[in-house]
Design a protein around this motif. Structure first.
Motif, mmCIF file in Angstrom:
data_model
loop_
_atom_site.group_PDB
_atom_site.id
_atom_site.type_symbol
_atom_site.label_atom_id
_atom_site.label_comp_id
_atom_site.label_asym_id
_atom_site.label_seq_id
_atom_site.Cartn_x
_atom_site.Cartn_y
_atom_site.Cartn_z
ATOM 1 N N MET A 295 0.839 -1.192 0.000
ATOM 2 C CA MET A 295 0.000 0.000 0.000
ATOM 3 C C MET A 295 0.880 1.250 0.000
ATOM 4 N N SER A 296 0.617 2.181 -0.917
ATOM 5 C CA SER A 296 1.405 3.399 -1.025
ATOM 6 C C SER A 296 0.698 4.539 -0.279
ATOM 7 N N TYR A 297 1.379 5.092 0.723
ATOM 8 C CA TYR A 297 0.800 6.174 1.516
ATOM 9 C C TYR A 297 1.519 7.483 1.227
ATOM 10 N N ILE A 298 0.742 8.533 0.987
ATOM 11 C CA ILE A 298 1.305 9.874 0.806
ATOM 12 C C ILE A 298 1.623 10.500 2.159
ATOM 13 N N ILE A 299 0.731 10.272 3.142
ATOM 14 C CA ILE A 299 0.924 10.810 4.491
ATOM 15 C C ILE A 299 0.909 9.667 5.498
ATOM 16 N N LYS A 300 1.863 9.658 6.406
ATOM 17 C CA LYS A 300 1.854 8.741 7.549
ATOM 18 C C LYS A 300 2.332 9.523 8.776
ATOM 19 N N THR A 301 1.600 9.390 9.867
ATOM 20 C CA THR A 301 2.066 9.973 11.116
ATOM 21 C C THR A 301 2.245 8.866 12.142
ATOM 22 N N ASN A 302 3.201 9.063 13.015
ATOM 23 C CA ASN A 302 3.492 8.075 14.053
ATOM 24 C C ASN A 302 3.497 8.758 15.412
ATOM 25 N N GLN A 303 2.453 8.448 16.217
ATOM 26 C CA GLN A 303 2.347 8.978 17.579
ATOM 27 C C GLN A 303 2.456 10.516 17.594
ATOM 28 N N LEU A 304 1.842 11.146 16.613
ATOM 29 C CA LEU A 304 1.931 12.595 16.473
ATOM 30 C C LEU A 304 1.218 13.283 17.639
ATOM 31 N N THR A 305 1.941 14.161 18.334
ATOM 32 C CA THR A 305 1.422 14.818 19.534
ATOM 33 C C THR A 305 1.820 16.294 19.536
ATOM 34 N N LYS A 306 0.873 17.135 19.966
ATOM 35 C CA LYS A 306 1.168 18.558 20.105
ATOM 36 C C LYS A 306 0.587 19.073 21.406
ATOM 37 N N SER A 307 1.419 19.785 22.159
ATOM 38 C CA SER A 307 0.985 20.386 23.426
ATOM 39 C C SER A 307 1.193 21.887 23.381
ATOM 40 N N TYR A 308 0.264 22.608 24.002
ATOM 41 C CA TYR A 308 0.403 24.044 24.197
ATOM 42 C C TYR A 308 0.306 24.322 25.697
ATOM 43 N N MET A 309 1.341 24.944 26.242
ATOM 44 C CA MET A 309 1.355 25.305 27.663
ATOM 45 C C MET A 309 1.016 24.106 28.546
ATOM 46 N N GLY A 310 1.617 22.970 28.196
ATOM 47 C CA GLY A 310 1.456 21.767 28.989
ATOM 48 C C GLY A 310 0.191 20.978 28.744
ATOM 49 N N LYS A 311 -0.690 21.477 27.855
ATOM 50 C CA LYS A 311 -1.939 20.766 27.563
ATOM 51 C C LYS A 311 -1.891 20.156 26.161
ATOM 52 N N GLU A 312 -2.157 18.853 26.085
ATOM 53 C CA GLU A 312 -2.150 18.174 24.789
ATOM 54 C C GLU A 312 -3.414 18.504 23.994
ATOM 55 N N VAL A 313 -3.227 18.990 22.784
ATOM 56 C CA VAL A 313 -4.364 19.248 21.895
ATOM 57 C C VAL A 313 -4.437 18.212 20.785
ATOM 58 N N VAL A 314 -3.327 17.510 20.552
ATOM 59 C CA VAL A 314 -3.282 16.362 19.642
ATOM 60 C C VAL A 314 -2.492 15.273 20.356
ATOM 61 N N THR A 315 -3.048 14.059 20.380
ATOM 62 C CA THR A 315 -2.449 12.990 21.182
ATOM 63 C C THR A 315 -2.247 11.710 20.381
ATOM 64 N N ASN A 316 -0.995 11.338 20.149
ATOM 65 C CA ASN A 316 -0.616 10.035 19.583
ATOM 66 C C ASN A 316 -1.431 9.664 18.340
ATOM 67 N N VAL A 317 -1.464 10.560 17.372
ATOM 68 C CA VAL A 317 -2.252 10.320 16.157
ATOM 69 C C VAL A 317 -1.442 9.513 15.147
ATOM 70 N N ASN A 318 -1.974 8.359 14.764
ATOM 71 C CA ASN A 318 -1.396 7.512 13.719
ATOM 72 C C ASN A 318 -2.334 7.542 12.516
ATOM 73 N N MET A 319 -1.981 8.324 11.553
ATOM 74 C CA MET A 319 -2.857 8.638 10.422
ATOM 75 C C MET A 319 -2.202 8.146 9.138
ATOM 76 N N LYS A 320 -3.006 7.588 8.226
ATOM 77 C CA LYS A 320 -2.480 7.100 6.948
ATOM 78 C C LYS A 320 -3.392 7.554 5.818
ATOM 79 N N VAL A 321 -2.818 8.299 4.880
ATOM 80 C CA VAL A 321 -3.573 8.772 3.717
ATOM 81 C C VAL A 321 -2.984 8.116 2.477
ATOM 82 N N LYS A 322 -3.797 7.333 1.780
ATOM 83 C CA LYS A 322 -3.333 6.592 0.620
ATOM 84 C C LYS A 322 -3.164 7.494 -0.592
#
Length: 307
Positions: A1-28
């Protein structure tokens, strides 16, 4: 399977608060991926990370098979995007804005501007400054700018904001054409679920910063269950008729005065006749199917699809 986008445990925090948590996303490659979630769920933040506008707190992003870094200039040249509200030089015309964008991108196809404006049906605006554009016109110009370099990947955050029904239909056809004929991969977020339902190949559902479901649209459609929707004034009397007279067991009350009936082999005419003979006034009785909206709301509320 060919994926254009793959994320692995993608996480973003602002001022100590997680707004994105461990996102594993696959776009073919070559698909339209519909990105769904309530306001504030994290959709725009993820799209900003995919376009290098925001740096992840942790986790990795792969685009075109390459890890996204601070110096991924060549990778970013292969994508187009609208993130949040598209910004322009307001005193310049649409053409002048696109000329500047092409110069910035190092893209010198002289026909590209006319082609992009034609594709988004933004015509007869040659001398009009962008400050005089409607919201829908600015949205069209944003899409023209995103596609002008014929990117392999389009990332579009609420691209049909401010569009009227005719404009929404035109853009729906454009997105499908870009995918099928130009071979572009599209990642589209939208709160208009009915539109995503018509164009998406895959659905990603995000809630509270977590990707809780990634599923082919065909799988959702296969789960569709046909049912009759009944609306009445007298809920108690209708409930009595359904249970005691018609002997139905496979139905539910979805809101005050509204029922969904899943009984097989029963006609609308029979239900209508029985209700009326028993003094139940019918406001509505119609055949329906579960939609993407039903699926989305069920997933967001923590359940599975069921009748």
């Amino acid at each position: 399977m060919s994926y254009i986008i793959k994320t692995n445990q993608l996480t973003k925090s602002y001022m100590g608060k997680e707004v994105v948590t461990n996102v594993n996303m696959k776009v073919k490659k070559g698909e339209i991926y519909g990105f769904l979630g309530p306001n504030g769920a994290g959709k725009t933040t993820i799209m900003k990370m995919l376009t290098n506008l925001v740096k992840p707190t942790s986790g990795e992003i792969e685009i075109f098979g390459e890890k996204l870094t601070n110096t991924s200039y060549e990778v970013l040249k292969r994508l187009g995007s609208i993130i949040e509200y598209p910004a322009f030089y307001d005193r310049l015309t649409a053409r002048e804005n696109l000329e500047l964008h092409c110069e910035y991108m190092g893209y010198y196809d002289k026909k590209a501007i006319d082609q992009a404006l034609d594709l988004v049906k933004l015509t007869n605006i040659e001398d009009k400054p962008v400050k005089d554009f409607s919201l829908g016109m600015k949205q069209r110009l944003g899409i023209a700018r995103a596609i002008i370099t014929k990117p392999e990947l389009l990332i579009l955050d609420e691209p049909i904001n401010g569009m009227d029904p005719v404009g929404i239909k035109e853009l729906r056809k454009l997105f499908q054409m870009l995918c099928r004929e130009y071979g572009m991969t599209l990642l589209i977020s939208s709160h208009i679920l009915g539109e995503i339902e018509q164009i998406a190949d895959t659905i990603g559902v995000i809630s509270d910063g977590k990707l809780i479901k990634e599923v082919p649209m065909s799988e959702i459609q296969e789960q569709n269950t046909e049912y009759l929707e009944l609306a009445v004034h007298d809920v108690k009397k209708a409930l009595y008729v359904l249970e005691e007279v018609l002997k139905f067991t496979n139905f539910k009350v979805v809101e005050e005065g509204r029922f969904r009936i899943y009984e097989a082999g029963i006609s609308q005419e029979d239900i209508s006749k029985t209700l009326i003979l028993n003094g139940v006034m019918i406001e509505e009785l119609s055949k329906k199917n579960h939609s993407l909206e039903d699926y989305f709301l069920t997933i967001i509320n923590g359940g599975g699809i069921s009748a």
